[in-house]
Write a protein that holds these residues in place. Structure first.
Motif, short mmCIF file in Angstrom:
data_model
loop_
_atom_site.label_atom_id
_atom_site.label_comp_id
_atom_site.label_asym_id
_atom_site.label_seq_id
_atom_site.Cartn_x
_atom_site.Cartn_y
_atom_site.Cartn_z
N THR A 168 -9.21 7.96 1.34
CA THR A 168 -8.25 6.92 1.70
C THR A 168 -8.11 5.92 0.56
O THR A 168 -9.09 5.37 0.08
CB THR A 168 -8.71 6.18 2.98
OG1 THR A 168 -8.87 7.15 4.01
CG2 THR A 168 -7.69 5.15 3.42
N CYS A 169 -6.88 5.71 0.12
CA CYS A 169 -6.60 4.82 -1.00
C CYS A 169 -7.09 3.41 -0.66
O CYS A 169 -6.85 2.91 0.45
CB CYS A 169 -5.11 4.82 -1.28
SG CYS A 169 -4.63 3.71 -2.60
N THR A 170 -7.74 2.76 -1.63
CA THR A 170 -8.28 1.42 -1.38
C THR A 170 -7.22 0.34 -1.52
O THR A 170 -7.53 -0.84 -1.38
CB THR A 170 -9.45 1.12 -2.34
OG1 THR A 170 -8.99 1.32 -3.68
CG2 THR A 170 -10.64 2.01 -2.06
N HIS A 171 -5.96 0.71 -1.80
CA HIS A 171 -4.90 -0.30 -1.85
C HIS A 171 -4.48 -0.65 -0.42
O HIS A 171 -4.91 -1.65 0.13
CB HIS A 171 -3.72 0.20 -2.70
CG HIS A 171 -2.58 -0.76 -2.75
ND1 HIS A 171 -1.28 -0.37 -2.60
CD2 HIS A 171 -2.55 -2.11 -2.91
CE1 HIS A 171 -0.50 -1.43 -2.68
NE2 HIS A 171 -1.24 -2.49 -2.88
N LEU A 172 -3.68 0.22 0.20
CA LEU A 172 -3.23 -0.10 1.56
C LEU A 172 -3.47 1.05 2.54
O LEU A 172 -2.81 1.14 3.58
CB LEU A 172 -1.74 -0.47 1.56
CG LEU A 172 -1.39 -1.81 0.91
CD1 LEU A 172 0.11 -2.05 0.92
CD2 LEU A 172 -2.09 -2.97 1.59
N GLY A 173 -4.36 1.97 2.17
CA GLY A 173 -4.83 2.93 3.16
C GLY A 173 -4.07 4.24 3.29
O GLY A 173 -4.26 4.96 4.27
N CYS A 174 -3.21 4.61 2.33
CA CYS A 174 -2.59 5.93 2.39
C CYS A 174 -3.61 6.99 2.00
O CYS A 174 -4.65 6.68 1.42
CB CYS A 174 -1.39 6.01 1.45
SG CYS A 174 0.04 5.12 2.06
N HIS A 205 2.00 4.02 -3.46
CA HIS A 205 2.38 3.06 -4.52
C HIS A 205 1.80 3.46 -5.86
O HIS A 205 1.69 2.62 -6.76
CB HIS A 205 1.93 1.64 -4.17
CG HIS A 205 2.22 1.25 -2.76
ND1 HIS A 205 1.28 1.25 -1.76
CD2 HIS A 205 3.39 0.87 -2.19
CE1 HIS A 205 1.83 0.89 -0.62
NE2 HIS A 205 3.11 0.65 -0.84
N GLY A 206 1.37 4.72 -6.00
CA GLY A 206 1.03 5.25 -7.32
C GLY A 206 -0.36 4.98 -7.84
O GLY A 206 -0.63 5.21 -9.03
N SER A 207 -1.30 4.54 -7.02
CA SER A 207 -2.67 4.38 -7.53
C SER A 207 -3.25 5.74 -7.87
O SER A 207 -2.92 6.75 -7.24
CB SER A 207 -3.58 3.74 -6.47
OG SER A 207 -3.18 2.43 -6.22
N ARG A 208 -4.13 5.75 -8.88
CA ARG A 208 -4.77 7.01 -9.25
C ARG A 208 -6.27 6.77 -9.43
O ARG A 208 -6.69 5.71 -9.89
CB ARG A 208 -4.16 7.56 -10.54
CG ARG A 208 -2.69 7.90 -10.36
CD ARG A 208 -2.11 8.51 -11.61
NE ARG A 208 -2.70 9.80 -11.89
CZ ARG A 208 -2.63 10.40 -13.07
NH1 ARG A 208 -2.00 9.82 -14.07
NH2 ARG A 208 -3.20 11.57 -13.25
#
Ligand code: FES
Length: 238
Positions: free
Chosen positions: A193-199, A215-218
């Motif tokens: 789970t992405c630590t930005h907003l949970g995708c 939103h493109g985090s890697r």
């Protein structure tokens, strides 16, 4: 620099580095985390270069991320009307070499309080949402779609399916997990789970990273942030 005139355009230019002539070819653009196979994208770029230039296999390859604004005009100027002394230059939409140079000129004028006819056009607070409502809605619907899609546990593979020097999103203890096995077979498991907003993240089979379609985090194979918006690493599972 030149750009091909096709549905899926390629850009190409030459570069001399350490006295060696390099050809730089770009293309196969896609949203981060929304490509079925990044490996295939690199292969297509290589095929294009071999077909039209007398070159062999690539010495280097990488993925860059380009940001674009809703109206496709970069944001260059004061971050907000309240933060007039904080300046931003972004949203170059693949034209970083020309827009970056232009941004340096405009920001110089703004910092020196000189008049510029470009200030209004590139103003980051120009409020372009109402004029680009379709693009705004589409972008946010895409994020919502990816958020929901990722939560429906569908395509997971098992840990045994992961070969050495490869990775994927696997089901582990009934949870979706980002897994990578290095060449020696050492296993790295992180929360997917992405630590930005949970995708939910997708595995990038060419760069061996875990990419967020929202939103493109890697994140690297072992869960470290390599590109924002996220600021924190993934939680380790083991
Ligand atoms: S939720 Fe992953 S980048 Fe925003």
């Amino acid at each position: 620099m030149a750009i091909s005139n096709s549905d899926s355009p390629y850009t190409f230019r030459f570069s001399k580095t350490d006295n060696i002539d390099f050809l730089i070819v770009g293309g196969q653009g896609h949203k981060v985390g929304q490509s079925n196979s990044q490996k295939e994208g690199y292969n297509k770029i290589t095929d294009f270069a071999k077909k039209y230039f007398n070159v062999g296999n690539p010495d280097y390859r990488w993925s860059a991320q380009d940001y674009k604004s809703l109206d496709l005009i970069p944001y260059i100027g004061s971050l907000t009307s309240k933060d007039e002394k904080i300046f931003v230059a972004t949203g170059f939409n693949k034209w970083g070499m020309s827009n970056g140079s232009f941004a340096s000129l405009l920001l110089t004028d703004l910092i020196l309080n000189k008049e510029s006819k470009y200030k209004k056009i590139f103003n980051p607070s120009r409020g372009e949402i109402k004029d680009n409502i379709k693009s705004f809605v589409e972008t946010n619907l895409n994020v919502a779609k990816e958020l929901i899609k990722g939560k429906i546990l569908l395509d997971e593979i098992s840990l045994d399916d992961i070969k050495n020097d490869d990775g994927g999103i696997v089901k582990f203890n009934n949870k979706r997990v980002a897994a990578y096995k290095d060449i020696a077979g050492n296993l790295y498991l992180s929360d997917s789970t992405c630590t930005h907003l949970g995708c939910e993240l997708e595995y990038n089979n060419a760069d061996k990273s875990f990419d967020c379609p929202c939103h493109g985090s890697r994140f690297s194979y072992d869960g470290k942030v390599i590109e924002g918006a996220a600021k924190s690493d993934l939680k380790k599972v083991i």
